[in-house]
Motif scaffolding. Structure first.
Motif, mmCIF file in Angstrom:
data_model
loop_
_atom_site.group_PDB
_atom_site.id
_atom_site.type_symbol
_atom_site.label_atom_id
_atom_site.label_comp_id
_atom_site.label_asym_id
_atom_site.label_seq_id
_atom_site.Cartn_x
_atom_site.Cartn_y
_atom_site.Cartn_z
ATOM 1 N N ARG A 73 0.700 -1.086 -0.015
ATOM 2 C CA ARG A 73 -0.049 -0.136 0.010
ATOM 3 C C ARG A 73 0.830 1.451 -0.109
ATOM 4 N N PHE A 74 1.983 1.206 0.738
ATOM 5 C CA PHE A 74 2.845 2.316 0.977
ATOM 6 C C PHE A 74 4.004 2.139 0.021
ATOM 7 N N LEU A 180 11.428 10.860 11.289
ATOM 8 C CA LEU A 180 10.190 10.050 10.570
ATOM 9 C C LEU A 180 9.445 11.187 9.809
ATOM 10 N N LEU A 184 9.012 10.991 5.653
ATOM 11 C CA LEU A 184 7.848 11.265 4.944
ATOM 12 C C LEU A 184 7.550 12.276 4.115
ATOM 13 N N PHE A 188 6.933 11.986 0.011
ATOM 14 C CA PHE A 188 5.942 12.759 -0.468
ATOM 15 C C PHE A 188 6.447 13.477 -1.702
ATOM 16 N N MET B 316 -7.050 8.869 1.962
ATOM 17 C CA MET B 316 -6.106 8.518 2.913
ATOM 18 C C MET B 316 -6.500 8.474 4.517
ATOM 19 N N GLU B 319 -8.805 5.978 5.948
ATOM 20 C CA GLU B 319 -8.206 4.975 6.044
ATOM 21 C C GLU B 319 -7.178 4.957 7.317
ATOM 22 N N PHE B 385 2.214 2.185 16.448
ATOM 23 C CA PHE B 385 3.382 2.997 15.589
ATOM 24 C C PHE B 385 2.862 3.110 14.377
ATOM 25 N N PHE B 386 2.379 1.522 13.791
ATOM 26 C CA PHE B 386 1.883 1.872 12.504
ATOM 27 C C PHE B 386 0.745 2.873 12.162
ATOM 28 N N PHE B 389 2.280 6.364 12.383
ATOM 29 C CA PHE B 389 3.168 6.576 11.000
ATOM 30 C C PHE B 389 1.921 7.056 9.897
ATOM 31 N N TYR B 390 0.831 6.233 9.947
ATOM 32 C CA TYR B 390 -0.062 6.449 8.961
ATOM 33 C C TYR B 390 -0.543 8.011 9.121
ATOM 34 N N LEU B 392 0.889 10.451 10.572
ATOM 35 C CA LEU B 392 1.731 11.465 10.005
ATOM 36 C C LEU B 392 1.830 11.617 8.615
ATOM 37 N N ALA B 393 1.694 10.363 7.982
ATOM 38 C CA ALA B 393 1.883 10.276 6.519
ATOM 39 C C ALA B 393 0.863 11.114 6.051
ATOM 40 N N VAL B 394 -0.289 11.041 6.476
ATOM 41 C CA VAL B 394 -1.552 11.733 5.990
ATOM 42 C C VAL B 394 -1.407 13.044 6.173
ATOM 43 N N ALA B 396 1.418 14.606 6.459
ATOM 44 C CA ALA B 396 2.448 15.251 5.520
ATOM 45 C C ALA B 396 2.099 15.329 4.109
#
Lengths: 501, 536
Positions: A73-74, A180, A184, A188, B316, B319, B385-386, B389-390, B392-394, B396
């Motif tokens: 997915r990532f 982190l 990220l 992106f 995202m 999710e 953690f995941f 992370f998710y 943070l990813a969204v 970012a």
């Protein structure tokens, strides 16, 4: 596949050690020893097999590689790879791992299984950091190193262990989270440029970044590595963590954890962000030199033996930083040599200090003195490693520091002069330590048992290794050479000549 | 109501049936194990029915409810959590004196309320579900009526929940007065066109007040520590997980029509709530010495983190929030499960002293609690953690850098109090031999399963991510603005069903001003998406 085994064996060994603690006090130790020894053998086999012939990078092949889909997915892969640089670090990891298991043979008496579990998992995490080629996996392993070390310090440490452990965890966790965010951001930005979501090191090399973005993202990485290295303003966690940890914890902290910061700078910061790193060089060089001198001065001022050795780490890793940011062959080779030799010499010093502490139940130098008469072999070994630490020619540290100074001389004469003064300062603290603890009169009337066979077994290989590295470092330099050329090529930086006013 | 409607409503009917059945059984025979067993069996049957109903959805059942895969996914999560709570509460209440069979009736009814919430597509079903949930909770929180703390907590919750419900209702009334409709889809469509009354936005903000109370986010969080502390531990687990999951699911559904980022006011409101929750939740926990209160404040902080992803927006984000919710549910159930197992009849095991040296006395429990705490702190190899992370990813990807930096900073502050509990767990106790008391095997199984899930999805989250992507992402994905992030992999969307259909039986629209509004969900007039970006 072998790389996966390198990580899995300590993991399984740790679990086994924890489980068998119920029945036997010795079994966990032997299991851990076997696990790490097995790993060392595998790594040495890898080295002999062809470690010096290949280098890793975007285009070149890795010596050994494993690449599985983890979270499609990532674009996260379970991607491990080893080249000359990682190989050297792995050898150091498992060598020091064996030493740390051996040196805690009598020191740790409570919850032996859990102790070895933490030790093994920490080694697995460190191996993961050195092997990871996927930035998510790198971060995963980076964080995974922290918690076992926290437990190691908090449960089996000395008087101020809780304070030291919490400080350590907070510093490294915060800096890790900033890294982190930087990862990220890179992820992106890369997607925006290419439309592909990936955390792969090879793919992310050469991402087109605007200068501003490059600076900010590099800063995120550098903060994390600067805390680990440690670079002077961010080093506050180090003296406490090192002095309050049990011996094995200190050995791994000084010998390995600090090297992960330097490895990160070598592997990630400069190749991924060459232009920003180029601009950052003056700052880095100045900080390095400040670290060298400050570490040496602070070490000279200590009365706590372990804190003294801890500050010498700050000083030595300043040389590593200097070598890395000189970014020419001499500097880089010097940095890696210093990394390895510092791991050995400081690790050995911590082992000896730990042995002393087991015997005298104190770390206070004022209470020791004239120990040569009662523990001549231990004192002789301590003298040897103190000389190694101050950079005596013929021993490994000298080779590293000499190469670093050669490298930084091409960048800036002024910086080199100050760094050389730092070597002079290191003479002060090393000799003062030996004089205070071992020479002079035995006023406290210490009667101590000398090195046991087990302790001699630990110290002897380290002496041999340092002598070998000092007198014949060429094989190690050869192993690292292809990796170094590749890193330089990826960073695309010419040798920088920068004159300080 | 056609036959197909009834089939799709089967899960809800079965939950109600379970509640009634247990109630009748209690009337005839008081037997704790029987009541608990029937409840668990009934809830398991409901879970089976959720799986069985999948082929029949999506379906609009009356304008009030929409049964789609999103609703079914969340119903699954809710049912599993309710089963866990029921199993955990059985040994807990066995130790108490008196008869406690009614708790399971209340539990079932509360679960029904939650199920209605996740399936609701109308403000009225929202309110109905919320009230069913709340009234059951009033009784559950005050359940141990011999304990003053329990009663006090119940009263606090009653008064504050009633007040927040009043605000909620007022907000709903304003929205209805302005837009003339109570259906989510039509509210979304209608709100795109500027209206002459301008009341819908204050109405929605008031609705947010009501939601905020239930989610326990700042500044609606004041009830949280006291109620968490006073309520019996399994009930606290229920409040912390099931009720919050239901409300957040509804929030996601409600706001993904207009999209938070499209209305500047709402964006600012949620951003402020998120930041305040993160900061207040983490800072206030630093002073606590009661484990339940620490967990209460930490849950405030975690919902702050989830709202960061929510505010960032995009597919995202749905999710990410869903994954975080599942991770949070597993972790919180585990943590409160440990508290439950360690409690005895006199008081809950919520003081830090109860955990001193727990590792040396009861290593398994301490180990489970450690894993849960590490997950809350966001240490790798755990689901937490995941999830972080998710999020943070969204954040970012939407360049909400300030929100992310605050998240990181407050996360690190959070480490302090998690470490305090961890340190206590491993501090050397004065006792010599580790004594292992018997843990009720069912509780042990529940906790073991939760820990296994946590570690499994922490190391290999792809399975859960797939499930979320296939079921939980509503076809709202199609309604999002063009500027939103579309991922390179195709999003599996359910059938398109959020277009207002002509087959509705019950048409509540009144007023001529409604007829003129656009029926499409793509709003022609949109506010500029607000970004807190740097250098964009």
């Amino acid at each position: 596949m072998m790389l996966v085994w390198l990580i899995v064996i300590p993991l399984v060994g740790g679990i086994l050690a924890w489980l068998t603690a119920r029945w036997s006090m010795q079994l966990p130790r032997w299991i851990s020893l076997a696990a790490v020894a097995l790993d060392l053998l595998l790594t040495l086999a890898l080295w002999i097999h062809g470690g010096s012939t290949v280098a890793g990078g975007a285009t070149a092949a890795w010596l050994a590689e494993v690449d599985w889909n983890w979270v499609p997915r990532f674009g996260i892969h379970f991607h491990l790879g080893v080249d000359g640089l990682s190989l050297l670090m792995l050898v150091l990891t498992f060598f020091l791992g064996i030493m740390s298991v051996l040196c805690s043979w009598t020191e740790i008496r409570e919850q032996i299984g859990f102790f070895h579990f933490n030790l093994m998992w920490m080694l697995a995490g460190i191996a993961g950091v050195f092997l990871a080629l996927d930035l998510f996996l790198f971060y995963f392993a980076w964080e995974l190193m922290l918690v076992p070390m926290y437990f190691l310090i908090a449960i089996w440490g000395h008087e101020r262990r809780i304070y030291a452990a919490i400080k350590f965890l907070l510093f490294t966790q915060l800096s890790g989270l900033l890294m982190l965010i930087a990862i990220l951001a890179l992820y992106f930005v890369h997607h925006q440029a290419t439309g592909v979501y990936t955390f792969q090191y090879g793919d992310l090399l050469g991402t087109q970044l605007t200068p501003v973005a490059e600076w900010w993202i590099m800063l995120g990485f550098i903060i994390a590595f600067a805390v680990k290295l440690p670079v002077v303003p961010l080093h506050a966690w180090l003296p406490d963590a090192h002095s309050e940890a049990p011996t094995a914890g200190s050995v791994i902290l000084a010998g390995l954890l600090l090297k992960t910061g330097a490895y990160g700078l070598l592997r990630f910061v400069v190749p991924l962000f060459p232009n920003a790193a180029h601009e950052f060089t003056p700052v880095a060089l100045v900080l390095a030199v400040i670290g060298i001198v400050y570490g040496a001065v602070m070490a000279f001022a200590q009365t706590d033996l372990k804190r003294l050795v801890a500050y010498t780490s700050v000083s030595h890793l300043g040389f590593v930083l200097l070598g890395i940011f000189s970014w020419n062959p001499f500097g880089l080779q010097g940095a890696v040599m210093t990394m390895i030799c510092h791991g050995l010499s400081t690790g050995a010093l911590f082992i000896l200090v730990g042995a002393l502490q087991e015997r005298t139940h104190t770390r206070d130098m004022d209470r020791m003195g004239g120990l040569w008469t009662t523990v001549p072999r231990l004192s002789g070994a301590a003298l040897f490693f103190a000389l190694a630490s101050l950079g005596l020619p013929g021993l490994g540290d000298f080779v590293g520091e000499f190469l670093v100074l050669l490298g930084s001389y091409q960048i800036s004469v002024g910086i080199t002069v100050v760094a050389a003064l730092g070597i002079l300062a290191s003479t002060f603290y090393a000799l003062r330590m030996v004089q205070r603890v071992f020479h002079g009169e035995n006023t406290q009337r210490w009667q101590l048992p000398d090195l046991s066979p087990r302790e001699a077994l630990i110290i002897a290989p380290m002496i041999v290794a340092l002598l070998w590295l000092g007198l014949y470092p060429q094989p190690v330099l050869n192993t690292f050479a292809p990796a170094m050329h590749n890193l330089q090529r990826e960073a695309n930086l010419p040798a920088v000549v920068w004159q300080k006013r | 109501m056609t036959r197909a409607d009834c089939i799709t409503l089967l899960p809800l009917i079965l939950i109600a049936g379970t509640a009634i059945l247990v109630m009748l059984v209690i009337a005839f025979k008081r037997h704790h194990a029987l009541a608990a067993g029937l409840t668990v069996a009934g809830l398991v049957a409901v879970f089976m029915s959720v799986l069985a109903v999948i082929p029949y959805v999506p379906r609009h059942v009356t304008p009030l409810l929409i049964m789609d895969r999103y609703a079914l996914f969340y119903m699954g999560v809710i049912i599993v959590s309710a089963v866990a709570v029921a199993v955990l509460s059985f040994p807990y209440f066995e130790k108490q004196e008196g008869h406690h069979e009614e708790l399971y009736v209340l539990l079932s009814i509360a679960t029904l309320g939650c199920a209605v919430l996740v399936a609701s597509s109308h403000l009225m079903s929202f309110f109905l579900g919320l009230e069913i949930l709340s009234v059951s909770l009033y009784a559950m929180i005050a359940y141990l009526r011999e304990h003053k703390q329990s009663l006090e907590a119940g009263f606090k919750y009653l008064v504050l929940a009633a007040a927040s419900s009043a605000f909620l209702l007022f907000g709903m009334a304003l929205v209805y007065a302005d837009l003339g409709t109570m259906e989510f889809s039509r509210i979304a469509a209608a709100s795109a066109v500027p209206s002459h009354l301008g009341l819908w936005l204050p109405g929605i903000v008031l609705i947010v007040t009501g939601i905020g109370f239930k989610l326990a986010v700042v500044p609606f969080h004041l009830w949280t520590p006291d109620v968490y502390e006073g309520a019996p531990a399994p009930v606290t687990a229920f409040i912390a997980t099931v009720s919050k999951v239901a409300i957040l699911a509804l929030l996601l559904r409600f706001f993904y029509y207009p999209g938070v980022q499209q209305s500047r006011t709402l964006f600012v409101v949620f951003a402020i709530i998120a930041v305040a929750s993160m900061i207040a939740g983490n800072l206030l926990a630093l002073w606590q010495t009661n484990v339940k209160r620490i967990l209460a404040y930490s849950s405030i902080a975690h919902f702050g983190y989830m709202l960061v992803a929510f505010v960032a927006g995009g597919t995202m984000a749905v999710e990410a929030v869903t994954f975080y919710l599942v991770a949070y549910t597993v972790t919180t159930l585990g943590a409160f499960g440990v508290v439950t197992v360690l409690s005895d009849s006199s008081r809950d095991a919520d003081r830090l002293d109860d955990y001193q040296g727990l590792f040396w006395r009861r290593p398994l429990m301490a180990g489970i609690f450690t894993v849960m705490l590490l997950s809350l702190a966001g240490i790798p190899a755990t689901m937490g953690f995941f999830a972080k992370f998710y999020v943070l990813a969204v954040g970012a990807s939407a360049t909400k850098w300030s929100l992310i930096i605050i998240l990181v900073m407050t996360s690190t502050i959070g480490l302090f109090y998690y470490l305090r509990i961890l340190v206590a767990l491993y501090s050397t106790s004065s006792e010599g031999e580790p004594s292992v008391q018997a843990v009720a095997s069912v509780s042990g199984i529940v906790l073991a399963v939760l820990t296994a899930l946590l570690l499994w999805f922490g190391l290999y989250p792809a399975l859960l991510l797939d499930m979320i992507q296939r079921h939980a992402v509503p076809s709202v994905a199609e309604l999002l603005t063009p500027e939103s992030e579309k991922l390179s992999q195709p999003i599996a969307s359910g059938a398109v069903y959020f277009r207002p259909t002509a087959t509705l039986i019950f048409d509540a629209d009144v007023g001529a001003h409604v007829a003129g509004r656009s029926e499409s969900a793509q709003s022609p007039v949109q506010d500029r998406p607000v970004e807190l970006g740097v250098g964009r």
